[in-house]
Design an enzyme around this catalytic site. Structure first.
Site, PDB file in Angstrom:
ATOM      1  N   LYS A  10       0.820  -1.206   0.000  1.00 17.67           N
ATOM      2  CA  LYS A  10       0.000   0.000   0.000  1.00 17.67           C
ATOM      3  C   LYS A  10       0.863   1.268   0.000  1.00 17.67           C
ATOM      4  O   LYS A  10       2.078   1.201   0.210  1.00 17.67           O
ATOM      5  CB  LYS A  10      -0.947  -0.055   1.199  1.00 17.67           C
ATOM      6  N   TYR A  50     -12.736  -1.710  -3.182  1.00 13.83           N
ATOM      7  CA  TYR A  50     -13.192  -1.872  -1.798  1.00 13.83           C
ATOM      8  C   TYR A  50     -14.709  -1.706  -1.668  1.00 13.83           C
ATOM      9  O   TYR A  50     -15.200  -1.373  -0.584  1.00 13.83           O
ATOM     10  CB  TYR A  50     -12.466  -0.889  -0.883  1.00 13.83           C
ATOM     11  N   ASN A 113      -2.073  -0.068   7.016  1.00 12.73           N
ATOM     12  CA  ASN A 113      -1.542  -1.352   7.455  1.00 12.73           C
ATOM     13  C   ASN A 113      -0.679  -2.064   6.421  1.00 12.73           C
ATOM     14  O   ASN A 113      -0.606  -3.285   6.401  1.00 12.73           O
ATOM     15  CB  ASN A 113      -2.674  -2.240   7.974  1.00 12.73           C
ATOM     16  N   GLU A 127      -9.556  -9.778  -7.987  1.00  8.70           N
ATOM     17  CA  GLU A 127      -8.625  -8.684  -7.714  1.00  8.70           C
ATOM     18  C   GLU A 127      -7.413  -8.730  -8.644  1.00  8.70           C
ATOM     19  O   GLU A 127      -6.933  -7.684  -9.101  1.00  8.70           O
ATOM     20  CB  GLU A 127      -8.183  -8.744  -6.249  1.00  8.70           C
TER      21      GLU A 127
HETATM   22  N1  UDP Z   1      -9.667  -0.649   7.561  1.00 11.74           N
HETATM   23  C1  UDP Z   1      -9.752   0.509   8.344  1.00 11.74           C
HETATM   24  N2  UDP Z   1     -10.408   0.443   9.546  1.00 11.74           N
HETATM   25  C2  UDP Z   1     -10.995  -0.687  10.012  1.00 11.74           C
HETATM   26  C3  UDP Z   1     -10.919  -1.851   9.214  1.00 11.74           C
HETATM   27  C4  UDP Z   1     -10.262  -1.786   8.003  1.00 11.74           C
HETATM   28  O1  UDP Z   1      -9.233   1.547   7.954  1.00 11.74           O
HETATM   29  O2  UDP Z   1     -11.570  -0.687  11.116  1.00 11.74           O
HETATM   30  C5  UDP Z   1      -8.970  -0.602   6.265  1.00 11.74           C
HETATM   31  C6  UDP Z   1      -7.596  -1.287   6.331  1.00 11.74           C
HETATM   32  O3  UDP Z   1      -6.713  -0.597   5.447  1.00 11.74           O
HETATM   33  C7  UDP Z   1      -7.932  -2.668   5.821  1.00 11.74           C
HETATM   34  C8  UDP Z   1      -8.967  -2.360   4.728  1.00 11.74           C
HETATM   35  O4  UDP Z   1      -9.734  -1.281   5.285  1.00 11.74           O
HETATM   36  O5  UDP Z   1      -6.800  -3.350   5.328  1.00 11.74           O
HETATM   37  C9  UDP Z   1      -9.879  -3.504   4.351  1.00 11.74           C
HETATM   38  O6  UDP Z   1     -10.486  -4.009   5.532  1.00 11.74           O
HETATM   39  P1  UDP Z   1     -10.619  -5.577   5.779  1.00 11.74           P
HETATM   40  O7  UDP Z   1     -11.518  -5.760   6.954  1.00 11.74           O
HETATM   41  O8  UDP Z   1     -10.994  -6.251   4.506  1.00 11.74           O
HETATM   42  O9  UDP Z   1      -9.135  -5.987   6.252  1.00 11.74           O
HETATM   43  P2  UDP Z   1      -8.010  -6.850   5.512  1.00 11.74           P
HETATM   44  O10 UDP Z   1      -8.699  -7.895   4.684  1.00 11.74           O
HETATM   45  O11 UDP Z   1      -7.193  -5.876   4.686  1.00 11.74           O
HETATM   46  O12 UDP Z   1      -7.200  -7.445   6.631  1.00 11.74           O
END
Ligand code: UDP
Ligand code: MG
Length: 138
Positions: A10, A50, A113, A127
């Site tokens: 990212k 997203y 993250n 994707e």
């Molecule tokens: N994210 C955020 N706040 C949250 C949860 C997710 O900003 O409380 C962001 C974070 O960058 C995350 C992305 O949204 O990687 C997608 O969320 P997901 O729950 O799909 O997490 P991932 O699959 O990336 O672990």
């Protein structure tokens, strides 16, 4: 394709100069790079990528973050790729991520993250196709 996953390093990873170290870890963990490029998502791209999160309170910030600079997008191949890559990157919130995982090492917050990893074989295919044509996959 059950042995492939999709990732993005990212914008924070690119900004902080962590791309090399993260790719090193990905290689050392046995993933083969099928496709890779430095690319910047438009707001429209990020909103589509997203879309599943578009009702969540963090959606606007997520789109701002993911579009503020380039990402390294890649398709990776390995047995059990989706699950093994999710284990390698660690929990969404770096505070909860296991020691040695990419997010534990390089993420700064639950929002910023460091890396994306597909959460299913179906999404890995969707994707990957979002970012790469078949001619860009090796
Ligand atoms: N994210 C955020 N706040 C949250 C949860 C997710 O900003 O409380 C962001 C974070 O960058 C995350 C992305 O949204 O990687 C997608 O969320 P997901 O729950 O799909 O997490 P991932 O699959 O990336 O672990
Ligand atoms: Mg997810």
């Amino acid at each position: 394709m059950t042995n492939r996953t999709f990732t993005m390093l990212k914008p924070d990873s690119v900004e902080k100069g962590n791309v090399g170290a993260i790719l090193e870890k990905i290689n050392a963990s046995g993933f083969r790079i099928v496709a890779m490029k430095l690319t910047q998502m438009t707001r429209r791209d990020a909103e589509a990528f997203y879309a599943i999160h578009n009702e969540r309170p963090f959606f606007g910030e997520l789109v701002n973050y993911m579009t503020r600079g380039p990402v390294v997008a890649a398709i990776l191949e390995k047995d059990n790729a989706v699950e093994d890559f999710r284990a390698l990157i660690g929990a969404t919130n770096p505070a909860e991520a296991a020691e040695g995982t990419i997010r534990k090492l390089y993420a700064s917050s639950i929002g910023e993250n460091a890396v994306h990893g597909s959460d299913s074989d179906e999404n890995a295919a969707i994707e990957g196709a979002f970012h790469f044509s078949s001619r860009e996959q090796f």
